[in-house]
Design a protein around this motif. Structure first.
Motif, PDB file in Angstrom:
ATOM      1  N   LEU A 222      33.237  17.838   7.423  1.00  0.00           N
ATOM      2  CA  LEU A 222      31.868  17.819   7.912  1.00  0.00           C
ATOM      3  C   LEU A 222      31.875  17.786   9.429  1.00  0.00           C
ATOM      4  N   GLY A 223      31.086  18.661  10.039  1.00  0.00           N
ATOM      5  CA  GLY A 223      30.925  18.635  11.477  1.00  0.00           C
ATOM      6  C   GLY A 223      29.910  17.576  11.880  1.00  0.00           C
ATOM      7  N   VAL A 224      30.140  16.963  13.036  1.00  0.00           N
ATOM      8  CA  VAL A 224      29.269  15.899  13.539  1.00  0.00           C
ATOM      9  C   VAL A 224      28.896  16.233  14.978  1.00  0.00           C
ATOM     10  N   ASP A 225      27.592  16.089  15.316  1.00  0.00           N
ATOM     11  CA  ASP A 225      27.216  16.333  16.713  1.00  0.00           C
ATOM     12  C   ASP A 225      27.340  15.044  17.537  1.00  0.00           C
ATOM     13  N   TRP A 226      27.105  15.175  18.845  1.00  0.00           N
ATOM     14  CA  TRP A 226      27.408  14.065  19.761  1.00  0.00           C
ATOM     15  C   TRP A 226      26.395  12.935  19.703  1.00  0.00           C
ATOM     16  N   THR A 227      25.306  13.104  18.942  1.00  0.00           N
ATOM     17  CA  THR A 227      24.320  12.022  18.835  1.00  0.00           C
ATOM     18  C   THR A 227      24.689  11.012  17.746  1.00  0.00           C
ATOM     19  N   CYS A 228      25.738  11.293  16.997  1.00  0.00           N
ATOM     20  CA  CYS A 228      26.183  10.389  15.933  1.00  0.00           C
ATOM     21  C   CYS A 228      27.561   9.853  16.302  1.00  0.00           C
ATOM     22  N   SER A 229      27.707   8.554  16.402  1.00  0.00           N
ATOM     23  CA  SER A 229      28.986   7.958  16.793  1.00  0.00           C
ATOM     24  C   SER A 229      30.030   8.153  15.694  1.00  0.00           C
ATOM     25  N   ALA A 230      31.291   8.061  16.084  1.00  0.00           N
ATOM     26  CA  ALA A 230      32.389   8.162  15.114  1.00  0.00           C
ATOM     27  C   ALA A 230      32.229   7.105  14.026  1.00  0.00           C
ATOM     28  N   ARG A 231      31.898   5.896  14.440  1.00  0.00           N
ATOM     29  CA  ARG A 231      31.769   4.796  13.478  1.00  0.00           C
ATOM     30  C   ARG A 231      30.672   5.087  12.451  1.00  0.00           C
ATOM     31  N   ASN A 232      29.502   5.540  12.940  1.00  0.00           N
ATOM     32  CA  ASN A 232      28.405   5.851  12.029  1.00  0.00           C
ATOM     33  C   ASN A 232      28.745   7.025  11.126  1.00  0.00           C
ATOM     34  N   ALA A 233      29.411   8.036  11.695  1.00  0.00           N
ATOM     35  CA  ALA A 233      29.769   9.219  10.901  1.00  0.00           C
ATOM     36  C   ALA A 233      30.724   8.837   9.775  1.00  0.00           C
ATOM     37  N   ARG A 234      31.710   8.003  10.076  1.00  0.00           N
ATOM     38  CA  ARG A 234      32.644   7.542   9.036  1.00  0.00           C
ATOM     39  C   ARG A 234      31.902   6.729   7.971  1.00  0.00           C
ATOM     40  N   TYR A 235      31.005   5.866   8.421  1.00  0.00           N
ATOM     41  CA  TYR A 235      30.256   5.011   7.494  1.00  0.00           C
ATOM     42  C   TYR A 235      29.342   5.847   6.594  1.00  0.00           C
ATOM     43  N   LEU A 236      28.565   6.731   7.209  1.00  0.00           N
ATOM     44  CA  LEU A 236      27.584   7.514   6.454  1.00  0.00           C
ATOM     45  C   LEU A 236      28.241   8.500   5.490  1.00  0.00           C
ATOM     46  N   SER A 237      29.441   8.973   5.849  1.00  0.00           N
ATOM     47  CA  SER A 237      30.125   9.959   5.003  1.00  0.00           C
ATOM     48  C   SER A 237      31.066   9.303   3.986  1.00  0.00           C
ATOM     49  N   GLY A 238      31.103   7.974   3.975  1.00  0.00           N
ATOM     50  CA  GLY A 238      31.900   7.270   2.973  1.00  0.00           C
ATOM     51  C   GLY A 238      33.351   7.028   3.350  1.00  0.00           C
ATOM     52  N   GLY A 239      33.776   7.552   4.497  1.00  0.00           N
ATOM     53  CA  GLY A 239      35.108   7.232   5.018  1.00  0.00           C
ATOM     54  C   GLY A 239      36.284   7.974   4.420  1.00  0.00           C
ATOM     55  N   ASN A 240      36.034   8.917   3.489  1.00  0.00           N
ATOM     56  CA  ASN A 240      37.159   9.589   2.822  1.00  0.00           C
ATOM     57  C   ASN A 240      37.205  11.086   3.042  1.00  0.00           C
ATOM     58  N   ILE A 241      36.366  11.614   3.924  1.00  0.00           N
ATOM     59  CA  ILE A 241      36.326  13.057   4.137  1.00  0.00           C
ATOM     60  C   ILE A 241      36.699  13.359   5.583  1.00  0.00           C
ATOM     61  N   THR A 242      37.317  14.510   5.809  1.00  0.00           N
ATOM     62  CA  THR A 242      37.663  14.932   7.167  1.00  0.00           C
ATOM     63  C   THR A 242      36.391  15.194   7.961  1.00  0.00           C
ATOM     64  N   LEU A 243      36.347  14.662   9.178  1.00  0.00           N
ATOM     65  CA  LEU A 243      35.220  14.892  10.077  1.00  0.00           C
ATOM     66  C   LEU A 243      35.665  15.739  11.260  1.00  0.00           C
ATOM     67  N   GLN A 244      34.731  16.489  11.814  1.00  0.00           N
ATOM     68  CA  GLN A 244      35.019  17.372  12.942  1.00  0.00           C
ATOM     69  C   GLN A 244      33.970  17.167  14.026  1.00  0.00           C
ATOM     70  N   GLY A 245      34.413  17.048  15.258  1.00  0.00           N
ATOM     71  CA  GLY A 245      33.470  16.906  16.372  1.00  0.00           C
ATOM     72  C   GLY A 245      34.056  15.976  17.427  1.00  0.00           C
ATOM     73  N   ASN A 246      33.204  15.335  18.157  1.00  0.00           N
ATOM     74  CA  ASN A 246      31.779  15.519  18.342  1.00  0.00           C
ATOM     75  C   ASN A 246      31.466  15.370  19.826  1.00  0.00           C
ATOM     76  N   PHE A 247      32.371  15.917  20.667  1.00  0.00           N
ATOM     77  CA  PHE A 247      32.288  15.784  22.128  1.00  0.00           C
ATOM     78  C   PHE A 247      31.056  16.541  22.631  1.00  0.00           C
ATOM     79  N   ASP A 248      30.250  15.882  23.441  1.00  0.00           N
ATOM     80  CA  ASP A 248      29.069  16.534  24.013  1.00  0.00           C
ATOM     81  C   ASP A 248      29.530  17.722  24.869  1.00  0.00           C
ATOM     82  N   PRO A 249      29.105  18.962  24.551  1.00  0.00           N
ATOM     83  CA  PRO A 249      29.556  20.120  25.335  1.00  0.00           C
ATOM     84  C   PRO A 249      29.288  19.965  26.829  1.00  0.00           C
ATOM     85  N   SER A 250      28.199  19.307  27.196  1.00  0.00           N
ATOM     86  CA  SER A 250      27.886  19.108  28.622  1.00  0.00           C
ATOM     87  C   SER A 250      28.900  18.199  29.304  1.00  0.00           C
ATOM     88  N   ARG A 251      29.579  17.364  28.516  1.00  0.00           N
ATOM     89  CA  ARG A 251      30.583  16.458  29.071  1.00  0.00           C
ATOM     90  C   ARG A 251      31.810  17.221  29.576  1.00  0.00           C
TER      91      ARG A 251
END
Length: 342
Positions: free
Chosen positions: A259-288
């Motif tokens: 699952l891709g994640v944008d920069w408005t969702c923290s790593a911690r929240n993304a892991r929590y919301l996705s259940g912690g068992n799926i590969t995540l992709q992201g989430n550096f703000d392109p402007s950064r």
């Protein structure tokens, strides 16, 4: 066999020494070598000429050595194939002169033979695979049906896609029939891409965050789920919904590999919301990527520490911007390659 299979191993959830890295829109506008081609050929000529598309695809790989390439193309080749005219206007973006807003408009929309209408994409895949020489995997992609509908109904880019929403809420029958035609075309298109040689596919739901969570289920997610169901047994699927953190729970149960994640969702929240068992992709703000290279490297290492090195693919939270200095893009990729578990 792919020599550098780090990206594919991360999609499977295997233990790795470091996460793989690539960047959305890495093939394109921020690169000087791309600008040379852009001056000679218009946008859709670049998409429709396999030699050009394959050359643009490998340009960032030569320069930076990412762990995956993504085929240079555009999500709007799908409506073009469906008998909807799409123009790409300089300094304006996509323009669809005959938007789909009524049943009569919908009647002229076809579900095409993708090998006939989009054969040039398959030829570009084959040409790119030759250039890559099995060094790294190649990603194919498509827009989500909802995101494609947004352009087909609005007729151009928009801050709120009000006309697209209006169609969904005042004439849902036409909206759903259009979404289904786009879905059927997208499934055939992505299956053809897999046959042509891509190693994974990504669905871009760029405008999913325009919808409320309930409307997202009705007008976007159910169609993305159809595509994932049709593809998941033949290739890894990455689902990316910009602004769709609220759907990460459903997405994690979809059969997608990541699952891709944008920069408005923290790593911690993304892991929590996705259940912690799926590969995540992201989430550096392109402007950064406009930050100094040393700062970019520090932030990338912090981001990896927060997501964890396993079940993680380093990427931006959306496409790279045209004004990013080439040395800053290099700092982003190099930071991942230099990463050591602390």
């Amino acid at each position: 066999m792919i020599k550098n299979d780090l990206f594919l191993r991360a999609l499977k959830g295997e233990t790795v020494d470091r996460p793989p890295v690539w960047m959305m829109r890495q093939a394109g506008r921020y690169l000087p070598e791309f600008q040379v081609i852009k001056k000679k050929y218009d946008f859709f000529t670049r998409c429709q000429t396999p030699e050009l598309a394959s050359e643009i695809t490998v340009q960032p790989i030569r320069r930076y050595g990412m762990d995956a390439a993504i085929l240079f193309s555009d999500i709007l080749v799908i409506p073009q194939a469906m008998n909807i005219e799409v123009q790409m206007k300089p300094d304006f973006g996509p323009y669809l002169p005959n938007p789909i807003r009524t049943q009569k408009d919908l009647d002229r929309v076809i579900v095409p033979d993708v090998h006939e209408s989009l054969g040039y994409v398959m030829e570009a895949i084959k040409a790119t695979k030759e250039k890559l020489n099995n060094d790294i995997p190649l990603i194919g992609f498509a827009g989500s049906p909802w995101t494609i509908l947004c352009y087909c109904v609005q007729g151009q880019g928009s801050k709120n896609f009000d006309k697209a929403k209006e169609l969904c809420f005042t004439n849902p029958v036409v909206a759903h029939n259009l979404l289904q035609k786009i879905t059927d075309t997208t499934i055939a298109y992505l299956k053809a891409k897999v046959e042509a040689g891509v190693n994974a596919v990504q669905l871009f739901d760029s405008w999913g965050g325009m919808l409320s969570p309930i409307d997202y289920q009705e007008f976007s997610w159910q169609y993305m789920q159809q595509i994932i169901d049709a593809l998941k047994d033949i290739t890894p699927v990455i689902a990316f919904g910009k602004g769709c953190w609220f759907a990460l729970g459903d997405m994690s149960k979809s059969g997608a590999s990541a699952l891709g994640v944008d920069w408005t969702c923290s790593a911690r929240n993304a892991r929590y919301l996705s259940g912690g068992n799926i590969t995540l992709q992201g989430n550096f703000d392109p402007s950064r990527l406009l930050s100094p290279p040393a700062e970019i490297k520090r932030m990338v290492h912090q981001m990896i520490n927060e997501f964890g090195k396993d079940r993680y693919i380093v990427n931006l939270g959306h496409g790279i911007l045209p004004n990013i200095p080439v040395e800053n893009a290099k700092a982003f990729v190099d930071a991942v390659k230099e990463y050591k578990v602390s």
